[in-house]
Design an enzyme around this catalytic site. Structure first.
Site, PDB file in Angstrom:
ATOM      1  CG  ASP A 161      -7.370  -5.276   5.496  1.00  0.00           C
ATOM      2  OD1 ASP A 161      -7.065  -5.148   6.693  1.00  0.00           O
ATOM      3  OD2 ASP A 161      -7.875  -4.361   4.820  1.00  0.00           O
TER       4      ASP A 161
ATOM      5  CG  ASP B 177      -7.780  -6.921  13.366  1.00  0.00           C
ATOM      6  OD1 ASP B 177      -7.027  -6.140  13.967  1.00  0.00           O
ATOM      7  OD2 ASP B 177      -8.854  -6.583  12.862  1.00  0.00           O
TER       8      ASP B 177
ATOM      9  CE  LYS C 279      -9.351  -0.113  12.341  1.00  0.00           C
ATOM     10  NZ  LYS C 279      -8.402   0.397  11.318  1.00  0.00           N
TER      11      LYS C 279
ATOM     12  CE  LYS D 127     -10.230  -3.598  13.209  1.00  0.00           C
ATOM     13  NZ  LYS D 127      -9.694  -4.679  12.366  1.00  0.00           N
TER      14      LYS D 127
ATOM     15  CG  PHE E 161      -3.663   5.616  13.199  1.00  0.00           C
ATOM     16  CD1 PHE E 161      -3.488   6.802  12.518  1.00  0.00           C
ATOM     17  CD2 PHE E 161      -3.097   5.481  14.458  1.00  0.00           C
ATOM     18  CE1 PHE E 161      -2.753   7.845  13.078  1.00  0.00           C
ATOM     19  CE2 PHE E 161      -2.371   6.511  15.027  1.00  0.00           C
ATOM     20  CZ  PHE E 161      -2.199   7.701  14.340  1.00  0.00           C
TER      21      PHE E 161
ATOM     22  CE  LYS F 168       9.808 -11.994 -13.307  1.00  0.00           C
ATOM     23  NZ  LYS F 168      10.776 -11.227 -14.120  1.00  0.00           N
TER      24      LYS F 168
ATOM     25  CG  ASN G  26      -0.267  -0.059   2.522  1.00  0.00           C
ATOM     26  OD1 ASN G  26       0.435   0.882   2.897  1.00  0.00           O
ATOM     27  ND2 ASN G  26      -0.441  -1.151   3.259  1.00  0.00           N
TER      28      ASN G  26
END
Length: 408
Positions: free
Chosen positions: A283, A311, A344, A348, A330, A293, A215
């Site tokens: 995730d 998680d 959340k 959590k 966050f 490869k 990300n």
């Protein structure tokens, strides 16, 4: 007898309109029996006169680095060391920058570099100067160096702007000086004796030896939090995914790549007083990452089967026994920001959620600024857009205050 009776204060006066408040500070210090030796920058003399400062201090206001008279009577190095405490008020952006960089081009900055005593600064500057990334970097460095801070306060300024940057009032600075003499090394370091665990950056999940799922997280916010926590006196463990950032000074950094490695490093760092999970953890991961490869097969793309990663936030928040007293997550969202963050936090099981909008238009993901909402059991606080270093400092202050109320 006052705790300041007989104490020797070297007072460095910077150049800003807030310098007029220093006259009252000198009077209050002397009323409590302290001996004040003032040093003025050239800019300070544009706001208050050496005559006024000397009259209240009961002795000369020093200003010249190359004064033959002053050097004959007391060399500037001795002047910096013949004090019990050095106070800088107002501490302008220029003085803070010189202190952080170790520059010494006038009497004030030379004394600050030469002293071996504790230093307390009372910042004062325009709100935009205070919030500028350069100033926040300097402040973070000075905190890490052990410099104590009094303020700045938030309010109206002489430049007709409003926000953080006002110099603390003389009674508050006086209280900070008294606290330094009474409390020793923990003053200005509210997390001294605490262990803070921080995660930062992205995680990357291998597809094959050369390709990954990743990300856009830069790790800047998490690294800033780790730096701010260390500056506040904490022992900090930073678990970081791959980033193009240096390890924060004074922080124990553990480098990982995958979510599984991050979870293992986090669990290995426990126990901790507070855990702040700023990392953007993947995730999902590829269920059957290849050892070789992947090759093109007639233009047909490979089928990737994804499985869910553990998680980390929920795992740590749900622990018993060695669960940190404060668990902060966050929430990076692109829509329904506050609603999703509130849900959340509940889902959590963490104590706080720091929510931010990472839609491409905001420039937050990978950028230098952040605009967050702090979600707690008491409600939602909307913070203004700030440099990530200032967001980190404010969050760490809140963490320190919460831990101070928690049982040891």
């Amino acid at each position: 007898m006052s705790s300041l009776s007989g104490r020797r204060i070297l007072l460095v006066i910077g150049g800003g309109i807030a310098a007029y408040k220093v006259l009252e500070l000198i009077r209050r210090l002397r009323d409590r029996g302290a001996m004040v030796r003032p040093v003025m920058t050239a800019a300070a003399q544009q706001f208050v006169t050496p005559l006024a400062v000397a009259a209240l201090a009961g002795g000369k206001a020093h200003a010249e680095l190359f004064s033959l008279t002053d050097e004959a009577e007391m060399g500037h190095i001795e002047l910096s060391r013949a004090a019990d405490l050095v106070v800088v008020a107002p501490a302008t952006a220029d003085l803070l920058a010189k202190m952080a960089a170790g520059l010494a081009d006038d009497l004030a900055s030379t004394l600050l570099l030469a002293t071996d005593k504790r230093v307390l600064v009372a910042p004062a500057m325009n709100v935009r100067m205070w919030l500028h990334a350069a100033t926040q970097r300097n402040v973070a460095q000075l905190r890490a160096d052990g410099i104590a801070f009094a303020g700045p306060d938030e309010g109206a300024m002489a430049c007709n702007e409003y926000g953080p940057g006002r110099m603390a009032e003389p009674p508050a600075i006086l209280a900070a000086i008294e606290a330094l003499f009474a409390g020793g090394e923990t003053v200005g370091r509210p997390l001294a004796g605490r262990h803070v665990l921080v995660t930062s950056g992205p995680t990357v999940e291998p597809i094959d030896p050369v390709r990954v799922i990743a990300n856009r997280s830069s790790g800047r916010q998490g690294h800033a939090i780790a730096h701010a926590a260390a500056a506040a006196g904490a022992r900090v463990t930073l678990v970081s995914g791959p980033v193009a950032l240096p390890d924060p000074v004074g922080v124990a950094t553990v480098h990982v790549e995958t979510a599984a490695e991050m979870l293992a490093a986090v669990e290995g760092a426990l126990p901790a007083d507070a855990a702040i999970f700023a990392a953007a953890v993947a995730d999902w991961r590829v269920a059957d990452a290849q050892m070789r490869k992947l090759k093109k097969d007639g233009g047909k793309p490979p089928a990737l089967r994804l499985v869910e990663n553990a998680d980390i936030l929920a795992t740590i928040a749900g622990r018993s026994g060695d669960r940190p007293r404060l668990v902060v997550g966050f929430a990076a969202e692109t829509e329904d920001l506050v609603k999703n963050a509130i849900e959340k936090r509940r889902r959590k099981g963490c104590d706080w959620i720091v929510a931010n909008d990472v839609s491409p238009a905001t420039g937050i993901l990978g950028g230098t600024d952040n605009a967050v909402h702090l979600v707690t059991a008491d409600g939602v606080e909307d913070w203004p857009a700030l440099p990530k270093e200032e967001v980190a400092r404010r969050l760490v202050q809140r963490v320190a205050a919460a831990l101070a109320l928690a049982p040891a």
